[in-house]
Design an enzyme around this catalytic site. Sequence first.
Site, PDB file in Angstrom:
ATOM      1  N   ASP A  46       0.832  -1.264  -0.033  1.00  0.00           N
ATOM      2  CA  ASP A  46      -0.021   0.113   0.026  1.00  0.00           C
ATOM      3  C   ASP A  46       0.845   1.182  -0.155  1.00  0.00           C
ATOM      4  O   ASP A  46       1.944   1.275   0.566  1.00  0.00           O
ATOM      5  CB  ASP A  46      -1.013   0.117   1.188  1.00  0.00           C
ATOM      6  CG  ASP A  46      -0.444  -0.078   2.383  1.00  0.00           C
ATOM      7  OD1 ASP A  46      -0.056   1.127   3.009  1.00  0.00           O
ATOM      8  OD2 ASP A  46      -0.010  -1.099   3.003  1.00  0.00           O
ATOM      9  N   ASP A 135      -9.242   2.743   6.407  1.00  0.00           N
ATOM     10  CA  ASP A 135      -8.048   2.600   7.271  1.00  0.00           C
ATOM     11  C   ASP A 135      -8.479   3.451   8.730  1.00  0.00           C
ATOM     12  O   ASP A 135      -8.676   4.695   8.815  1.00  0.00           O
ATOM     13  CB  ASP A 135      -6.795   3.560   6.666  1.00  0.00           C
ATOM     14  CG  ASP A 135      -5.689   3.431   7.600  1.00  0.00           C
ATOM     15  OD1 ASP A 135      -5.875   3.086   8.528  1.00  0.00           O
ATOM     16  OD2 ASP A 135      -4.673   3.531   6.941  1.00  0.00           O
ATOM     17  N   GLU A 137      -7.805   3.668  12.787  1.00  0.00           N
ATOM     18  CA  GLU A 137      -6.714   3.262  13.723  1.00  0.00           C
ATOM     19  C   GLU A 137      -6.043   4.235  14.403  1.00  0.00           C
ATOM     20  O   GLU A 137      -6.914   5.236  14.623  1.00  0.00           O
ATOM     21  CB  GLU A 137      -5.350   2.716  12.765  1.00  0.00           C
ATOM     22  CG  GLU A 137      -5.053   3.740  11.740  1.00  0.00           C
ATOM     23  CD  GLU A 137      -3.597   3.532  11.056  1.00  0.00           C
ATOM     24  OE1 GLU A 137      -2.465   3.327  11.833  1.00  0.00           O
ATOM     25  OE2 GLU A 137      -3.615   3.174   9.812  1.00  0.00           O
TER      26      GLU A 137
END
Length: 251
Positions: A46, A135, A137
């Site tokens: 990524d 994403d 986090e």
Amino acid sequence: MARERTHFRRRAGVLAAATAALALAGTTTASAGPPRWAAGLPRGHDVSSHQKQVDWPSAQDHGARFVYVKATESTDYRNPYFDDQYDGARETGLIRGAYHFALPDRSSGTQQARFFVRNGGDWRADGWTLPPALDIEYNPYNANHQCYGLSKRRMVDWIWSFSDEVEQETGRRPVIYTTAHWWRLCTGDSHAFASRHALWIARHGSEGPGSLPGGWPYWTFWQYGTGGGLPGDQNLFNGSAGSLRAFARGW
């Protein structure tokens, strides 16, 4: 330049600010190849604006078969290299997808999903496009608020609102990228998503992805390192090359 620092703060600053949390999660910044047992799984990576101009033929020559490209963050940032990275990956023959970095304290999940889809996070069933990825986090901007000031219930609601909007606009539920520790800390290890979302688990410097969060019976992607033979972070797909293509098409 301020936005260029976003990636560093995410991958370096967050690690420094949350050392104890990452230790509990079994996550380090070690750079290594995949474990021997995973040698036959499709490799990928990524990338974000930090990688800038990626040499895609070289990445493919070094084993890349898929890539996720950072498209957006919150509702006010789009990766300035996104088009070149996303299109370049496809032109080289890689299966590619887009991901959104969530900042749940900035705006609603619905608003961020709309911004994401309109700025690269769309999906098509062509066998070359991975489903959009969320994403979610550790907070890269405030180490004292790793859950962005949201309660566990509000965080679960935020993720659902993002997911619902992505599905409405693209026809696919997003892949969820997270760590087991963050998921426990900020959602209470919610099992609400496992049956309808693929898991992209982050656990670095280990021989495996470890115990999975949230009732997920298996992982779809595993980010096993922040450096290695491919530009950006190193990932594996949990299946064959044919399964990867089928996953891109929507199974």
